[in-house]
Write an enzyme that holds these catalytic residues in place. Structure first.
Site, PDB file in Angstrom:
ATOM      1  N   GLY A  14     -58.128  63.309   9.432  1.00 48.51           N
ATOM      2  CA  GLY A  14     -56.837  63.140   8.760  1.00 48.51           C
ATOM      3  C   GLY A  14     -55.738  63.655   9.668  1.00 48.51           C
ATOM      4  O   GLY A  14     -55.597  64.867   9.864  1.00 48.51           O
ATOM      5  N   LEU A  15     -54.998  62.709  10.265  1.00 44.07           N
ATOM      6  CA  LEU A  15     -53.928  63.106  11.195  1.00 44.07           C
ATOM      7  C   LEU A  15     -52.568  62.611  10.690  1.00 44.07           C
ATOM      8  O   LEU A  15     -51.720  62.183  11.453  1.00 44.07           O
ATOM      9  CB  LEU A  15     -54.230  62.569  12.603  1.00 44.07           C
ATOM     10  CG  LEU A  15     -55.453  63.210  13.277  1.00 44.07           C
ATOM     11  CD1 LEU A  15     -55.848  62.456  14.536  1.00 44.07           C
ATOM     12  CD2 LEU A  15     -55.202  64.681  13.614  1.00 44.07           C
ATOM     13  N   VAL A  17     -49.036  63.653   8.453  1.00 43.28           N
ATOM     14  CA  VAL A  17     -48.007  64.636   8.826  1.00 43.28           C
ATOM     15  C   VAL A  17     -48.592  66.044   8.972  1.00 43.28           C
ATOM     16  O   VAL A  17     -48.387  66.722   9.990  1.00 43.28           O
ATOM     17  CB  VAL A  17     -46.879  64.643   7.760  1.00 43.28           C
ATOM     18  CG1 VAL A  17     -45.877  65.745   8.037  1.00 43.28           C
ATOM     19  CG2 VAL A  17     -46.178  63.302   7.746  1.00 43.28           C
ATOM     20  N   VAL A  86     -56.747  65.256   4.042  1.00 42.21           N
ATOM     21  CA  VAL A  86     -56.567  63.941   3.415  1.00 42.21           C
ATOM     22  C   VAL A  86     -56.044  64.199   2.001  1.00 42.21           C
ATOM     23  O   VAL A  86     -56.076  65.344   1.540  1.00 42.21           O
ATOM     24  CB  VAL A  86     -57.912  63.170   3.380  1.00 42.21           C
ATOM     25  CG1 VAL A  86     -58.412  62.882   4.794  1.00 42.21           C
ATOM     26  CG2 VAL A  86     -58.998  63.910   2.586  1.00 42.21           C
ATOM     27  N   SER A 140     -49.157  76.207   3.190  1.00 44.51           N
ATOM     28  CA  SER A 140     -47.798  76.036   2.681  1.00 44.51           C
ATOM     29  C   SER A 140     -46.798  76.082   3.824  1.00 44.51           C
ATOM     30  O   SER A 140     -46.978  76.830   4.781  1.00 44.51           O
ATOM     31  CB  SER A 140     -47.444  77.120   1.668  1.00 44.51           C
ATOM     32  OG  SER A 140     -46.097  76.953   1.262  1.00 44.51           O
ATOM     33  N   LYS A 211     -52.780  79.279  -3.911  1.00 45.72           N
ATOM     34  CA  LYS A 211     -51.767  78.295  -3.491  1.00 45.72           C
ATOM     35  C   LYS A 211     -51.191  77.562  -4.710  1.00 45.72           C
ATOM     36  O   LYS A 211     -49.991  77.259  -4.767  1.00 45.72           O
ATOM     37  CB  LYS A 211     -52.374  77.286  -2.504  1.00 45.72           C
ATOM     38  CG  LYS A 211     -51.456  76.105  -2.162  1.00 45.72           C
ATOM     39  CD  LYS A 211     -50.157  76.561  -1.531  1.00 45.72           C
ATOM     40  CE  LYS A 211     -49.283  75.506  -0.889  1.00 45.72           C
ATOM     41  NZ  LYS A 211     -48.997  74.287  -1.530  1.00 45.72           N
ATOM     42  N   HIS A 214     -48.743  79.802  -6.119  1.00 41.36           N
ATOM     43  CA  HIS A 214     -47.579  79.738  -5.220  1.00 41.36           C
ATOM     44  C   HIS A 214     -46.704  78.550  -5.617  1.00 41.36           C
ATOM     45  O   HIS A 214     -45.481  78.660  -5.731  1.00 41.36           O
ATOM     46  CB  HIS A 214     -48.054  79.589  -3.762  1.00 41.36           C
ATOM     47  CG  HIS A 214     -47.003  79.150  -2.792  1.00 41.36           C
ATOM     48  ND1 HIS A 214     -46.541  77.844  -2.734  1.00 41.36           N
ATOM     49  CD2 HIS A 214     -46.307  79.830  -1.854  1.00 41.36           C
ATOM     50  CE1 HIS A 214     -45.609  77.755  -1.792  1.00 41.36           C
ATOM     51  NE2 HIS A 214     -45.450  78.946  -1.235  1.00 41.36           N
ATOM     52  N   ASN A 215     -47.333  77.419  -5.860  1.00 40.91           N
ATOM     53  CA  ASN A 215     -46.560  76.231  -6.199  1.00 40.91           C
ATOM     54  C   ASN A 215     -45.933  76.327  -7.588  1.00 40.91           C
ATOM     55  O   ASN A 215     -44.830  75.829  -7.810  1.00 40.91           O
ATOM     56  CB  ASN A 215     -47.431  74.975  -6.083  1.00 40.91           C
ATOM     57  CG  ASN A 215     -47.531  74.510  -4.638  1.00 40.91           C
ATOM     58  OD1 ASN A 215     -47.477  75.326  -3.728  1.00 40.91           O
ATOM     59  ND2 ASN A 215     -47.684  73.229  -4.419  1.00 40.91           N
ATOM     60  N   GLU A 218     -43.063  78.256  -6.992  1.00 42.85           N
ATOM     61  CA  GLU A 218     -42.127  77.377  -6.247  1.00 42.85           C
ATOM     62  C   GLU A 218     -41.339  76.492  -7.236  1.00 42.85           C
ATOM     63  O   GLU A 218     -40.120  76.357  -7.127  1.00 42.85           O
ATOM     64  CB  GLU A 218     -42.940  76.518  -5.277  1.00 42.85           C
ATOM     65  CG  GLU A 218     -42.187  75.452  -4.505  1.00 42.85           C
ATOM     66  CD  GLU A 218     -43.151  74.614  -3.643  1.00 42.85           C
ATOM     67  OE1 GLU A 218     -43.844  75.174  -2.781  1.00 42.85           O
ATOM     68  OE2 GLU A 218     -43.211  73.382  -3.861  1.00 42.85           O
ATOM     69  N   ARG A 474     -51.177  82.855 -40.941  1.00 39.91           N
ATOM     70  CA  ARG A 474     -52.507  82.306 -40.624  1.00 39.91           C
ATOM     71  C   ARG A 474     -53.521  82.691 -41.695  1.00 39.91           C
ATOM     72  O   ARG A 474     -54.380  81.914 -42.099  1.00 39.91           O
ATOM     73  CB  ARG A 474     -52.983  82.808 -39.248  1.00 39.91           C
ATOM     74  CG  ARG A 474     -52.180  82.294 -38.072  1.00 39.91           C
ATOM     75  CD  ARG A 474     -52.656  82.877 -36.756  1.00 39.91           C
ATOM     76  NE  ARG A 474     -53.971  82.402 -36.404  1.00 39.91           N
ATOM     77  CZ  ARG A 474     -55.038  83.178 -36.233  1.00 39.91           C
ATOM     78  NH1 ARG A 474     -54.927  84.489 -36.367  1.00 39.91           N
ATOM     79  NH2 ARG A 474     -56.202  82.663 -35.920  1.00 39.91           N
ATOM     80  N   HIS A 480     -57.636  83.411 -41.918  1.00 37.33           N
ATOM     81  CA  HIS A 480     -58.012  83.741 -40.534  1.00 37.33           C
ATOM     82  C   HIS A 480     -58.129  85.242 -40.300  1.00 37.33           C
ATOM     83  O   HIS A 480     -58.487  85.665 -39.217  1.00 37.33           O
ATOM     84  CB  HIS A 480     -57.000  83.123 -39.559  1.00 37.33           C
ATOM     85  CG  HIS A 480     -57.040  81.628 -39.554  1.00 37.33           C
ATOM     86  ND1 HIS A 480     -58.154  80.916 -39.178  1.00 37.33           N
ATOM     87  CD2 HIS A 480     -56.111  80.708 -39.918  1.00 37.33           C
ATOM     88  CE1 HIS A 480     -57.903  79.631 -39.290  1.00 37.33           C
ATOM     89  NE2 HIS A 480     -56.672  79.476 -39.750  1.00 37.33           N
TER      90      HIS A 480
HETATM   91  C1  6PG Z   1     -45.809  73.880   0.225  1.00 36.97           C
HETATM   92  C2  6PG Z   1     -45.425  72.902  -0.832  1.00 36.97           C
HETATM   93  C3  6PG Z   1     -46.178  71.636  -0.648  1.00 36.97           C
HETATM   94  C4  6PG Z   1     -45.570  70.447  -1.367  1.00 36.97           C
HETATM   95  C5  6PG Z   1     -46.006  70.355  -2.780  1.00 36.97           C
HETATM   96  C6  6PG Z   1     -44.890  70.117  -3.743  1.00 36.97           C
HETATM   97  O1  6PG Z   1     -46.166  74.970  -0.163  1.00 36.97           O
HETATM   98  O2  6PG Z   1     -45.735  73.535   1.403  1.00 36.97           O
HETATM   99  O3  6PG Z   1     -45.679  73.402  -2.098  1.00 36.97           O
HETATM  100  O4  6PG Z   1     -47.497  71.886  -0.964  1.00 36.97           O
HETATM  101  O5  6PG Z   1     -44.217  70.347  -1.210  1.00 36.97           O
HETATM  102  O6  6PG Z   1     -46.895  69.319  -2.733  1.00 36.97           O
HETATM  103  O7  6PG Z   1     -45.305  69.254  -4.657  1.00 36.97           O
HETATM  104  P1  6PG Z   1     -44.532  68.552  -5.801  1.00 36.97           P
HETATM  105  O8  6PG Z   1     -44.492  67.128  -5.389  1.00 36.97           O
HETATM  106  O9  6PG Z   1     -45.381  68.794  -6.981  1.00 36.97           O
HETATM  107  O10 6PG Z   1     -43.146  69.130  -5.913  1.00 36.97           O
END
Ligand code: 6PG
Length: 508
Positions: A14-15, A17, A86, A140, A211, A214-215, A218, A474, A480
């Site tokens: 997988g090459l 980005v 990939v 990330s 991760k 993390h997202n 994010e 409840r 309950h």
């Molecule tokens: C990172 C980003 C990366 C990507 C996500 C965002 O840490 O480099 O989080 O993984 O930008 O895929 O995904 P969304 O399309 O859900 O915003």
């Protein structure tokens, strides 16, 4: 395939980005890479870039393009390490099958560097255990991160980590002794000094889970910045570029972060075609690949209150209802007040609101990881996680050093809000969050993640919540049962609510 005189340290399937940029990053650190992609244009593209960027002191290609997986495997030193980059899901299993068919040995290490769901990583490690060592490493930092230093979140078999550690530590982003990123974006001149933003996080799916969280954070971080922008624009009537300038100022202070920095930049860009602020030409309908949603689902499944993260996912969902929103805008009336506004005071309130809400969002993210430890039998190092998020990744921010310090002081910290530094920050700045929420509500500006952050903070600091009434409800309709404040924990009671005399009955 080029003429090859030496064997390669690592293979890539997988090459695209991310694969291309991570392979070039490894090459800059002196590793020889063998790469394969089903799309030969992608193979040629990485070879062209490598040739252009190759330092004059190096006379051989550092990346070898392969025509098939077998050829790539034959070039690798043993145990062979193969990075798979990939799309998440079935393609990862398809690559594993191809590797197995090409005679991979059970000692070879296959590293999934995609945004895979952590449950898939757990399953794959177990499914392939007799055929290969499956290892997860979440990456990330996007394209630039992969090229010049990402945050890497590895999880899997501890023995495999020994082989990966030197390579991962070399290519990861670096921070200085104060936790500040050390950055270089010059090909061939990678950053070698500093603390690497990677650390072994635990077995099987631990890296991909971290991760995912993390997202989730994010998503919250991004949504909160968008809500701050929305308030500044709608309440104060600021133009995007003015808000961009203000964000630049904020980026010098407590809010210093990559996401505030890029938002400042975005808001000061103009559309070449129309001359309008570029942000105004972008359709307000947000996409998502799923990691934020997975975080919200996982929090819900484990019973962790992570409303800010969930609201950020819902806000994206609401944004996509473009046609419905258009119809509703002409149909639903907002009964709102407009009062005198002191622009400077509002700016300060929003800055503090953003900081407080951000603290609450991170508190929720770390709570999710805390719960996952029990659920998946992991021991996560929260100081280490905060440290590897200080550089390279999308949520990198100065205050991650404060989070690392908080967990360093107390590894068993139940919630970030209970750390002195963050408790003091909330005490000092929460008025801004309250004011921002009041102004938003009074003016009819949707700020779901700000609302949710304030509700979380007030809920978490409440010794008494109305869940007593909820338990009674409840018990009333469903028998309950409930616990009493004056009885032993776990002892259950039921009231015959509608019966005359309503005797309270202890449940045996
Ligand atoms: C990172 C980003 C990366 C990507 C996500 C965002 O840490 O480099 O989080 O993984 O930008 O895929 O995904 P969304 O399309 O859900 O915003």
């Amino acid at each position: 395939m080029q003429n090859v005189n030496q064997s390669c340290n690592i293979g890539f399937v997988g090459l695209g980005v991310m694969g291309k940029n991570l392979a070039l990053n490894l090459a800059d650190h002196g590793y020889r890479v063998a790469g394969f992609d089903l799309d030969t244009d992608k193979v040629n593209d990485v070879l062209d870039t490598e040739a252009k960027e190759r330092p004059s002191s190096v006379d051989e290609a550092r990346i070898i393009g392969c025509d098939n997986i077998k050829q790539m495997l034959d070039l690798l030193v043993s145990p062979r390490v193969i990075v798979v980059l990939v799309p998440a899901g079935d393609p990862v299993d398809a690559v594993c099958q191809s590797l197995i068919e090409a005679d991979l040995s059970p000692e070879d290490i296959v590293v999934d560097c995609g945004n895979s769901q952590w449950t898939d990583t757990i399953r794959r490690e177990s499914d392939y255990k007799d055929q290969l060592k499956f290892f997860g490493t979440a990456v990330s930092g996007g394209e630039v991160g992969a090229r010049f230093g990402p945050s890497l979140m590895p999880g899997g078999d501890a023995d495999s980590w020994k082989y990966l550690q030197p390579m991962w530590e070399a290519v990861a982003a670096k921070v200085d002794e104060n936790g500040k990123p050390i950055e270089s974006r010059t090909p061939g001149q990678p950053v070698k000094e500093g603390e690497p933003c990677t650390a072994y996080l635990g077995p099987n799916g631990a890296g991909h889970f971290v991760k995912m969280v993390h997202n989730g954070i994010e998503y919250a971080d991004m949504q909160l910045i968008c809500e701050a922008y929305h308030l500044l624009r709608s309440l104060l009537g600021y133009e995007p570029a003015e808000i961009g300038k203000l964000f630049e100022k904020w980026n010098q202070g407590i809010l210093n972060s990559y996401l505030v920095e890029i938002s400042a930049d975005i808001l000061q860009q103009y559309d070449e075609k129309t001359g309008a602020p570029l942000v105004d030409m972008i359709l307000d309908s947000a996409g998502q690949k799923g990691t934020g949603r997975w975080t919200s689902i996982s929090a819900t499944q484990m019973g962790v209150p992570a409303g800010i993260i969930s609201e950020s996912v819902y806000a994206r969902a609401l944004s996509t209802l473009t046609a419905e929103r258009e119809k509703a805008a002409g149909f639903l009336i907002a009964d709102v007040e407009t009062s005198e506004i002191d622009a400077e005071a509002v700016e300060d309130a929003i800055e503090n609101a953003l900081y407080c809400a951000k603290i609450c969002a991170y508190a929720q993210g770390f709570q999710i990881m805390r719960a996952a430890q029990t659920e998946y039998d992991w021991t996560l190092n929260f100081t280490g996680i905060a440290k590897i998020w200080r550089g390279g990744c999308i949520i990198r921010a100065s205050f991650l050093q404060k989070i690392a310090d908080a967990f360093d002081k107390n590894h068993d910290l139940e919630n970030l809000l209970l750390d002195d530094y963050f408790a003091d920050a909330m005490a000092e700045k929460q008025k801004g969050l309250r004011d921002a929420v009041v102004l938003a509500a009074q003016s009819g500006i949707p700020t779901p993640s700000f609302y949710s952050a304030l509700a979380y903070f007030d809920g978490y600091r409440s010794e008494v919540l109305p869940a007593n009434l909820l338990q009674a409800q409840r018990d009333y309709f469903g028998a309950h049962t409930y616990e009493r404040i004056d009885a032993a924990p776990g002892e259950k009671f039921h009231t015959h609510w509608q019966q005359e005399g309503r005797p309270e009955t202890k449940v045996k």
